[in-house]
Write a protein that holds these residues in place. Structure first.
Motif, PDB file in Angstrom:
ATOM      1  N   VAL A  10      -0.778  -3.694  -0.414  1.00 61.19           N
ATOM      2  CA  VAL A  10      -1.028  -5.100  -0.094  1.00 61.19           C
ATOM      3  C   VAL A  10      -2.110  -5.111   0.990  1.00 61.19           C
ATOM      4  CG1 VAL A  10      -0.055  -7.232   0.812  1.00 61.19           C
ATOM      5  CG2 VAL A  10       1.299  -5.796  -0.731  1.00 61.19           C
ATOM      6  N   THR A  11      -3.261  -5.667   0.665  1.00 61.48           N
ATOM      7  CA  THR A  11      -4.465  -5.486   1.467  1.00 61.48           C
ATOM      8  C   THR A  11      -4.790  -6.729   2.282  1.00 61.48           C
ATOM      9  OG1 THR A  11      -5.315  -4.057  -0.292  1.00 61.48           O
ATOM     10  CG2 THR A  11      -6.886  -4.804   1.371  1.00 61.48           C
ATOM     11  N   PRO A  12      -4.749  -6.655   3.606  1.00 66.65           N
ATOM     12  CA  PRO A  12      -5.185  -7.808   4.407  1.00 66.65           C
ATOM     13  C   PRO A  12      -6.684  -8.016   4.278  1.00 66.65           C
ATOM     14  CG  PRO A  12      -4.741  -5.918   5.823  1.00 66.65           C
ATOM     15  CD  PRO A  12      -4.310  -5.522   4.436  1.00 66.65           C
ATOM     16  N   ASP A  42      -2.298  -7.487  11.291  1.00 64.37           N
ATOM     17  CA  ASP A  42      -2.618  -7.767   9.890  1.00 64.37           C
ATOM     18  C   ASP A  42      -1.932  -6.758   8.970  1.00 64.37           C
ATOM     19  OD1 ASP A  42      -4.196  -9.712  10.961  1.00 64.37           O
ATOM     20  OD2 ASP A  42      -6.100  -8.917  10.195  1.00 64.37           O
ATOM     21  N   LEU A  43      -1.967  -5.491   9.382  1.00 63.86           N
ATOM     22  CA  LEU A  43      -1.316  -4.459   8.584  1.00 63.86           C
ATOM     23  C   LEU A  43       0.189  -4.663   8.537  1.00 63.86           C
ATOM     24  CD1 LEU A  43      -3.280  -1.309   9.816  1.00 63.86           C
ATOM     25  CD2 LEU A  43      -3.583  -2.532   7.663  1.00 63.86           C
ATOM     26  N   ASP A  44       0.784  -5.016   9.661  1.00 65.01           N
ATOM     27  CA  ASP A  44       2.232  -5.243   9.709  1.00 65.01           C
ATOM     28  C   ASP A  44       2.633  -6.416   8.822  1.00 65.01           C
ATOM     29  OD1 ASP A  44       2.451  -3.168  11.497  1.00 65.01           O
ATOM     30  OD2 ASP A  44       2.532  -4.447  13.277  1.00 65.01           O
ATOM     31  N   GLU A  48       5.139  -6.213   5.536  1.00 66.05           N
ATOM     32  CA  GLU A  48       6.376  -6.993   5.412  1.00 66.05           C
ATOM     33  C   GLU A  48       6.334  -7.914   4.195  1.00 66.05           C
ATOM     34  OE1 GLU A  48       8.972  -6.207   7.079  1.00 66.05           O
ATOM     35  OE2 GLU A  48       7.795  -4.757   8.246  1.00 66.05           O
ATOM     36  N   LYS A  49       5.154  -8.401   3.863  1.00 59.37           N
ATOM     37  CA  LYS A  49       5.003  -9.200   2.637  1.00 59.37           C
ATOM     38  C   LYS A  49       5.340  -8.361   1.415  1.00 59.37           C
ATOM     39  CE  LYS A  49       1.588 -11.858  -0.013  1.00 59.37           C
ATOM     40  NZ  LYS A  49       0.171 -12.329  -0.054  1.00 59.37           N
ATOM     41  N   ASN A  50       4.901  -7.107   1.423  1.00 61.65           N
ATOM     42  CA  ASN A  50       5.192  -6.215   0.310  1.00 61.65           C
ATOM     43  C   ASN A  50       6.689  -5.951   0.194  1.00 61.65           C
ATOM     44  OD1 ASN A  50       4.769  -4.498  -1.834  1.00 61.65           O
ATOM     45  ND2 ASN A  50       3.795  -2.900  -0.660  1.00 61.65           N
ATOM     46  N   ILE A  51       7.341  -5.674   1.315  1.00 61.40           N
ATOM     47  CA  ILE A  51       8.783  -5.437   1.315  1.00 61.40           C
ATOM     48  C   ILE A  51       9.520  -6.652   0.764  1.00 61.40           C
ATOM     49  CG2 ILE A  51      10.793  -5.182   2.822  1.00 61.40           C
ATOM     50  CD1 ILE A  51       9.464  -2.562   2.491  1.00 61.40           C
ATOM     51  N   LYS A  98       6.968   4.355   8.090  1.00 64.93           N
ATOM     52  CA  LYS A  98       7.799   3.269   8.607  1.00 64.93           C
ATOM     53  C   LYS A  98       8.979   2.978   7.688  1.00 64.93           C
ATOM     54  CE  LYS A  98       7.656  -1.338  10.618  1.00 64.93           C
ATOM     55  NZ  LYS A  98       6.797  -2.462  11.067  1.00 64.93           N
ATOM     56  N   TYR A  99       8.752   3.055   6.368  1.00 62.77           N
ATOM     57  CA  TYR A  99       9.800   2.763   5.387  1.00 62.77           C
ATOM     58  C   TYR A  99       9.893   3.925   4.388  1.00 62.77           C
ATOM     59  CZ  TYR A  99       9.973  -2.126   6.954  1.00 62.77           C
ATOM     60  OH  TYR A  99      10.120  -3.283   7.679  1.00 62.77           O
ATOM     61  N   PRO A 100      10.407   5.072   4.824  1.00 60.75           N
ATOM     62  CA  PRO A 100      10.409   6.246   3.932  1.00 60.75           C
ATOM     63  C   PRO A 100      11.296   6.099   2.709  1.00 60.75           C
ATOM     64  CG  PRO A 100      11.664   6.671   5.938  1.00 60.75           C
ATOM     65  CD  PRO A 100      10.951   5.374   6.156  1.00 60.75           C
ATOM     66  N   LYS A 101      12.260   5.191   2.748  1.00 61.72           N
ATOM     67  CA  LYS A 101      13.114   4.987   1.579  1.00 61.72           C
ATOM     68  C   LYS A 101      12.526   3.975   0.594  1.00 61.72           C
ATOM     69  CE  LYS A 101      17.448   6.148   3.930  1.00 61.72           C
ATOM     70  NZ  LYS A 101      18.834   5.697   4.257  1.00 61.72           N
ATOM     71  N   ARG A 102      11.461   3.291   1.004  1.00 63.53           N
ATOM     72  CA  ARG A 102      10.902   2.249   0.147  1.00 63.53           C
ATOM     73  C   ARG A 102       9.557   2.627  -0.454  1.00 63.53           C
ATOM     74  NH1 ARG A 102      13.496  -2.562   0.841  1.00 63.53           N
ATOM     75  NH2 ARG A 102      12.923  -2.762  -1.360  1.00 63.53           N
ATOM     76  N   PHE A 103       8.838   3.558   0.157  1.00 64.21           N
ATOM     77  CA  PHE A 103       7.493   3.869  -0.302  1.00 64.21           C
ATOM     78  C   PHE A 103       7.261   5.364  -0.412  1.00 64.21           C
ATOM     79  CE2 PHE A 103       6.799  -0.172   2.078  1.00 64.21           C
ATOM     80  CZ  PHE A 103       6.388  -0.953   1.007  1.00 64.21           C
TER      81      PHE A 103
END
Length: 367
Positions: A10-12, A42-44, A48-51, A98-103
């Motif tokens: 997801v690209t800002p 912007d990256l954060d 979070e939008k992707n999650i 940051k989210y090793p179980k999701r990505f």
């Protein structure tokens, strides 16, 4: 567990602004400069939008790569492309951390039209061996529509196939931008179809039996046009092998006479058999097309993939849902069994992407 094997960063918009500065700076900017110019907020927000999107459609894990159409492969400065690709791969790595179980990460490579394929090996090795990525994104046309890239069955690509086979790294075939008559969506389908036909007439699977190649967007036009390619395949084999030509002549004679058809010789490899040497994602955005794909190549050769974010965000008039909500589509296909869905959602991905940590998968299943 639901593993999306084809998803993008997801690209800002601020990231795309950095690309514009990079293209016109003539090598003035360093990677550290680029990183410093990108607001962390912007990256954060993008992460979070992707999650939130994943949670909304029930995806447990995404294997993410940069947005292909942004990759600048037809740009004429290798150093610029290298910096740009490294920056995006680093962002993906940060998301995984940051989210090793999701990505999990799928690395873009600094492919530049006219450069030897070996120039991508540094970033390949860094992403796989240092950053823990599980696969690579491969553009079959670095010229991005100009028409002068070596086609993917040519010897230009052989060193890469050897490297991927040795490392057990799967490649997702996915075109990037397009400078020609096509839109990038049209270019995707064209190049992914050509990837199958060109590789089918090469010897890469004989050279590297363990090579894992996934073709995006359900194989382009191939499942729909398989009859044309099957016919061409048989005519080629008959022209090159007198015994196959004799068998096909006997087969035709038996059919005309209403007699039992002779059994095909072992040396005849059908196009359908060759097709099953590839893997395919489910990113076709139409339930009937998905059924056709499964019928032609088999559920065992398909991986759940949505390309989120991508071109499938249009609302389906029949369901009221985004067309890339492909879990909903697969869950409602009456031709699939429970075991089929498990293969599509998890088992096939784990077979192909051997670097996905099994403890994470087992933990998600237990939880």
């Amino acid at each position: 567990m639901i593993i999306d094997s084809h998803a993008h960063l997801v690209t800002p918009l601020s990231l795309l602004g950095i690309r514009a500065g990079l293209e016109v700076s003539g090598g003035q900017h360093s990677l550290k400069w680029l990183q410093a110019m990108l607001p962390q907020a912007d990256l954060d927000a993008a992460l979070e939008k992707n999650i939130a999107t994943m949670d909304d459609v029930g995806t447990d894990m995404q294997i993410i790569s940069p947005r292909p159409f942004t990759l600048m492969h037809s740009h004429n400065r290798f150093d610029d492309v290298d910096l740009w690709v490294r920056l995006q791969n680093d962002i993906i790595h940060a998301n995984v951390e940051k989210y090793p179980k999701r990505f999990r990460g799928m690395a873009a490579l600094p492919q530049v039209n006219g450069m030897p394929i070996e120039t991508v090996f540094g970033e390949l090795d860094r992403c796989i061996n240092e950053l823990g990525f599980v696969g690579i994104l491969l553009n079959p046309d670095p010229s991005e529509g100009k028409g002068d890239s070596p086609h993917i069955g040519e010897e230009y690509w052989y060193p890469l196939w050897e490297r991927l086979a040795e490392m057990d790294v799967p490649a997702l075939i996915h075109s990037a931008g397009c400078c020609g008559r096509e839109t990038y969506d049209e270019h995707f389908a064209t190049e992914e179809s050509m990837a199958i036909t060109k590789l089918s007439h090469s010897d890469i699977f004989d050279r590297h039996p363990g090579l894992k190649i996934i073709v995006s967007h359900g194989g382009g036009a191939i499942p729909y046009q398989i009859g044309r390619w099957r016919s061409h395949w048989l005519m080629t084999q008959a022209a090159e092998n007198p015994s196959i030509a004799a068998f096909l002549k006997d087969l035709q004679a038996a059919a005309k006479a209403g007699k039992p058809l002779p059994q095909a010789p072992d040396e005849l490899v059908t196009f359908d058999e060759m097709l099953k040497k590839f893997y395919f994602d489910t990113d076709v955005h139409d339930p009937e097309s998905m059924k056709l794909l499964f019928g032609k190549v088999g559920v065992d050769r398909c991986l759940f993939g949505t390309e989120r974010p991508g071109s499938g965000g249009g609302i389906d008039l029949n369901t009221g849902r985004p067309m890339d909500d492909l879990k909903f589509t697969i869950d409602n296909l009456d031709t699939l069994t429970v075991e089929d869905r498990r293969k599509l959602y998890q088992d096939n991905a784990l077979k192909v992407f051997t670097r996905i940590p099994r403890d994470i998968v087992e933990g998600r299943l237990d939880g």
